[in-house]
Design a protein around this motif. Sequence first.
Motif, PDB file in Angstrom:
ATOM      1  N   TRP A   1      60.831  46.950  39.005  1.00  0.00           N
ATOM      2  CA  TRP A   1      61.240  45.549  39.120  1.00  0.00           C
ATOM      3  C   TRP A   1      60.108  44.702  39.700  1.00  0.00           C
ATOM      4  O   TRP A   1      59.902  43.562  39.272  1.00  0.00           O
ATOM      5  CB  TRP A   1      62.500  45.422  39.978  1.00  0.00           C
ATOM      6  N   LEU A   2      59.376  45.257  40.670  1.00  0.00           N
ATOM      7  CA  LEU A   2      58.277  44.510  41.279  1.00  0.00           C
ATOM      8  C   LEU A   2      57.130  44.324  40.289  1.00  0.00           C
ATOM      9  O   LEU A   2      56.540  43.239  40.207  1.00  0.00           O
ATOM     10  CB  LEU A   2      57.793  45.240  42.528  1.00  0.00           C
ATOM     11  N   LEU A   3      56.822  45.365  39.532  1.00  0.00           N
ATOM     12  CA  LEU A   3      55.747  45.273  38.549  1.00  0.00           C
ATOM     13  C   LEU A   3      56.068  44.241  37.478  1.00  0.00           C
ATOM     14  O   LEU A   3      55.207  43.436  37.089  1.00  0.00           O
ATOM     15  CB  LEU A   3      55.507  46.641  37.914  1.00  0.00           C
ATOM     16  N   GLU A   4      57.308  44.243  37.007  1.00  0.00           N
ATOM     17  CA  GLU A   4      57.672  43.290  35.960  1.00  0.00           C
ATOM     18  C   GLU A   4      57.697  41.859  36.486  1.00  0.00           C
ATOM     19  O   GLU A   4      57.282  40.925  35.803  1.00  0.00           O
ATOM     20  CB  GLU A   4      59.033  43.666  35.364  1.00  0.00           C
ATOM     21  N   GLU A   5      58.166  41.684  37.692  1.00  0.00           N
ATOM     22  CA  GLU A   5      58.159  40.343  38.281  1.00  0.00           C
ATOM     23  C   GLU A   5      56.727  39.855  38.446  1.00  0.00           C
ATOM     24  O   GLU A   5      56.413  38.692  38.153  1.00  0.00           O
ATOM     25  CB  GLU A   5      58.869  40.380  39.632  1.00  0.00           C
ATOM     26  N   THR A   6      55.860  40.722  38.882  1.00  0.00           N
ATOM     27  CA  THR A   6      54.449  40.363  39.042  1.00  0.00           C
ATOM     28  C   THR A   6      53.815  40.058  37.691  1.00  0.00           C
ATOM     29  O   THR A   6      53.084  39.067  37.545  1.00  0.00           O
ATOM     30  CB  THR A   6      53.698  41.508  39.727  1.00  0.00           C
ATOM     31  N   ARG A   7      54.067  40.906  36.703  1.00  0.00           N
ATOM     32  CA  ARG A   7      53.451  40.710  35.388  1.00  0.00           C
ATOM     33  C   ARG A   7      53.865  39.389  34.755  1.00  0.00           C
ATOM     34  O   ARG A   7      53.037  38.673  34.182  1.00  0.00           O
ATOM     35  CB  ARG A   7      53.835  41.866  34.454  1.00  0.00           C
ATOM     36  N   ARG A   8      55.135  39.046  34.869  1.00  0.00           N
ATOM     37  CA  ARG A   8      55.628  37.837  34.204  1.00  0.00           C
ATOM     38  C   ARG A   8      55.247  36.551  34.932  1.00  0.00           C
ATOM     39  O   ARG A   8      55.146  35.501  34.308  1.00  0.00           O
ATOM     40  CB  ARG A   8      57.145  37.905  34.060  1.00  0.00           C
ATOM     41  N   MET A   9      54.981  36.637  36.233  1.00  0.00           N
ATOM     42  CA  MET A   9      54.790  35.413  37.017  1.00  0.00           C
ATOM     43  C   MET A   9      53.395  35.234  37.590  1.00  0.00           C
ATOM     44  O   MET A   9      52.967  34.108  37.840  1.00  0.00           O
ATOM     45  CB  MET A   9      55.803  35.379  38.171  1.00  0.00           C
ATOM     46  N   GLU A  10      52.648  36.350  37.786  1.00  0.00           N
ATOM     47  CA  GLU A  10      51.412  36.227  38.554  1.00  0.00           C
ATOM     48  C   GLU A  10      50.161  36.749  37.849  1.00  0.00           C
ATOM     49  O   GLU A  10      49.057  36.466  38.298  1.00  0.00           O
ATOM     50  CB  GLU A  10      51.555  36.971  39.887  1.00  0.00           C
ATOM     51  N   VAL A  11      50.324  37.510  36.779  1.00  0.00           N
ATOM     52  CA  VAL A  11      49.177  38.178  36.175  1.00  0.00           C
ATOM     53  C   VAL A  11      48.771  37.461  34.892  1.00  0.00           C
ATOM     54  O   VAL A  11      49.612  37.155  34.051  1.00  0.00           O
ATOM     55  CB  VAL A  11      49.512  39.656  35.862  1.00  0.00           C
ATOM     56  N   PHE A  12      47.470  37.212  34.763  1.00  0.00           N
ATOM     57  CA  PHE A  12      46.937  36.527  33.593  1.00  0.00           C
ATOM     58  C   PHE A  12      45.693  37.245  33.082  1.00  0.00           C
ATOM     59  O   PHE A  12      44.984  37.904  33.839  1.00  0.00           O
ATOM     60  CB  PHE A  12      46.589  35.067  33.908  1.00  0.00           C
ATOM     61  N   CYS A  13      45.470  37.103  31.769  1.00  0.00           N
ATOM     62  CA  CYS A  13      44.255  37.588  31.127  1.00  0.00           C
ATOM     63  C   CYS A  13      43.500  36.397  30.553  1.00  0.00           C
ATOM     64  O   CYS A  13      44.099  35.370  30.246  1.00  0.00           O
ATOM     65  CB  CYS A  13      44.593  38.559  29.998  1.00  0.00           C
ATOM     66  N   TRP A  14      42.202  36.548  30.428  1.00  0.00           N
ATOM     67  CA  TRP A  14      41.383  35.508  29.812  1.00  0.00           C
ATOM     68  C   TRP A  14      41.257  35.835  28.331  1.00  0.00           C
ATOM     69  O   TRP A  14      40.762  36.886  27.953  1.00  0.00           O
ATOM     70  CB  TRP A  14      40.012  35.469  30.473  1.00  0.00           C
ATOM     71  N   ASP A  15      41.719  34.924  27.490  1.00  0.00           N
ATOM     72  CA  ASP A  15      41.775  35.203  26.062  1.00  0.00           C
ATOM     73  C   ASP A  15      41.399  33.952  25.287  1.00  0.00           C
ATOM     74  O   ASP A  15      42.067  32.919  25.400  1.00  0.00           O
ATOM     75  CB  ASP A  15      43.188  35.668  25.680  1.00  0.00           C
ATOM     76  N   ALA A  16      40.317  34.059  24.494  1.00  0.00           N
ATOM     77  CA  ALA A  16      39.871  32.950  23.630  1.00  0.00           C
ATOM     78  C   ALA A  16      39.653  31.667  24.424  1.00  0.00           C
ATOM     79  O   ALA A  16      40.045  30.578  23.992  1.00  0.00           O
ATOM     80  CB  ALA A  16      40.867  32.731  22.495  1.00  0.00           C
ATOM     81  N   GLY A  17      39.061  31.791  25.587  1.00  0.00           N
ATOM     82  CA  GLY A  17      38.685  30.621  26.371  1.00  0.00           C
ATOM     83  C   GLY A  17      39.760  30.057  27.262  1.00  0.00           C
ATOM     84  O   GLY A  17      39.579  28.989  27.856  1.00  0.00           O
ATOM     85  N   ARG A  18      40.897  30.747  27.400  1.00  0.00           N
ATOM     86  CA  ARG A  18      41.949  30.240  28.282  1.00  0.00           C
ATOM     87  C   ARG A  18      42.798  31.408  28.797  1.00  0.00           C
ATOM     88  O   ARG A  18      42.848  32.476  28.167  1.00  0.00           O
ATOM     89  CB  ARG A  18      42.836  29.229  27.559  1.00  0.00           C
ATOM     90  N   PRO A  19      43.477  31.189  29.908  1.00  0.00           N
ATOM     91  CA  PRO A  19      44.318  32.270  30.439  1.00  0.00           C
ATOM     92  C   PRO A  19      45.606  32.409  29.637  1.00  0.00           C
ATOM     93  O   PRO A  19      46.105  31.446  29.051  1.00  0.00           O
ATOM     94  CB  PRO A  19      44.613  31.817  31.871  1.00  0.00           C
ATOM     95  N   ARG A  20      46.131  33.599  29.626  1.00  0.00           N
ATOM     96  CA  ARG A  20      47.418  33.857  28.992  1.00  0.00           C
ATOM     97  C   ARG A  20      48.154  34.918  29.805  1.00  0.00           C
ATOM     98  O   ARG A  20      47.568  35.613  30.634  1.00  0.00           O
ATOM     99  CB  ARG A  20      47.241  34.339  27.553  1.00  0.00           C
ATOM    100  N   ALA A  21      49.437  35.022  29.543  1.00  0.00           N
ATOM    101  CA  ALA A  21      50.248  35.997  30.263  1.00  0.00           C
ATOM    102  C   ALA A  21      49.860  37.423  29.877  1.00  0.00           C
ATOM    103  O   ALA A  21      49.410  37.682  28.762  1.00  0.00           O
ATOM    104  CB  ALA A  21      51.729  35.762  29.956  1.00  0.00           C
ATOM    105  N   PHE A  22      50.035  38.329  30.801  1.00  0.00           N
ATOM    106  CA  PHE A  22      49.746  39.743  30.590  1.00  0.00           C
ATOM    107  C   PHE A  22      50.868  40.344  29.751  1.00  0.00           C
ATOM    108  O   PHE A  22      52.044  40.216  30.079  1.00  0.00           O
ATOM    109  CB  PHE A  22      49.678  40.434  31.950  1.00  0.00           C
ATOM    110  N   SER A  23      50.530  40.987  28.649  1.00  0.00           N
ATOM    111  CA  SER A  23      51.544  41.447  27.706  1.00  0.00           C
ATOM    112  C   SER A  23      52.153  42.782  28.121  1.00  0.00           C
ATOM    113  O   SER A  23      51.584  43.539  28.907  1.00  0.00           O
ATOM    114  CB  SER A  23      50.934  41.586  26.306  1.00  0.00           C
ATOM    115  N   ALA A  24      53.318  43.073  27.528  1.00  0.00           N
ATOM    116  CA  ALA A  24      53.957  44.374  27.760  1.00  0.00           C
ATOM    117  C   ALA A  24      53.098  45.502  27.224  1.00  0.00           C
ATOM    118  O   ALA A  24      53.077  46.602  27.779  1.00  0.00           O
ATOM    119  CB  ALA A  24      55.336  44.393  27.103  1.00  0.00           C
ATOM    120  N   SER A  25      52.370  45.255  26.150  1.00  0.00           N
ATOM    121  CA  SER A  25      51.495  46.265  25.571  1.00  0.00           C
ATOM    122  C   SER A  25      50.383  46.641  26.547  1.00  0.00           C
ATOM    123  O   SER A  25      50.066  47.830  26.733  1.00  0.00           O
ATOM    124  CB  SER A  25      50.890  45.735  24.262  1.00  0.00           C
ATOM    125  N   GLU A  26      49.784  45.638  27.185  1.00  0.00           N
ATOM    126  CA  GLU A  26      48.729  45.912  28.174  1.00  0.00           C
ATOM    127  C   GLU A  26      49.299  46.613  29.399  1.00  0.00           C
ATOM    128  O   GLU A  26      48.674  47.522  29.963  1.00  0.00           O
ATOM    129  CB  GLU A  26      48.040  44.597  28.550  1.00  0.00           C
TER     130      GLU A  26
END
Length: 276
Positions: free
Chosen positions: A39-64
Amino acid sequence: MPWLLSSQLELLSSSPSERQCERTAFSFYCAVRELQPVWLLEETRRMEVFCWDAGRPRAFSASEALLYAVVHDHQDYARYLLDRYSLSALTAPRCSFCSRRSGGAPHLNVAVRYNRISVLAMIVEALKDYDAEEARRAYLDSCGGCAHGADAGKTALQVAVELSRPDCLLLLLVHGALPHGLDAALQRLDTAAAGERRDAQRCLDFLLLFLPEAPAMRHLQDETPHWQSLLGNEVFTWLCGLAPPPLLLQALRTLARSVPGQISHLPALLQPLSWP
């Protein structure tokens, strides 16, 4: 990213926004490594974790996130992601180096490379959600498409043979992966150190069980004494096309074709290791 070649890490960009994305992604990576609650990992992934993609940040995917779970053998998190997101959790993420879709089946390859047998079993079980048998087999036999990946151009089965991962190899074969790689398995057996030879032998044995037809490897006769000592005379003559397979091997090949899932449940006396 742990599945990139180490030399590529030096080339990551250093803009402030990019560095912030790298920090959040690394924090998430550490949280998965520490086996934090799902539950903590999913809350963190959906709200706090970002990747840099094509010049802008995006949410961290379930695949990653699933790749991180595979690397650190976080079985509860892997199970949650596969149950919650099904096949979308198995899509190939973008390569962190070139930002292209890596293609192939990186989750399978990473599971084999890190010998995560339990997570690999979850992944191949999730493939049953494919509507078409052809799509499932295509995923099992796909090669990594991005040249920056550590296993680029290799199927998960090839990685299992090269690293002598017999349990991973059997899982892939039982679920329909093509049994290619016999030459690589023989080479691996030939070059394996004493402590690795048993696993290399098991990999070769499993491939022999699932081959659709008898091979014809007459070139082994160029070094007859060497290969006879490694394989035993009965298997050697069969591989060279000079004799039928040993009786036990023939019986187990029939079993592998009819009810492949039963191979791993055989008693020790019938386990495929040393056919004579």
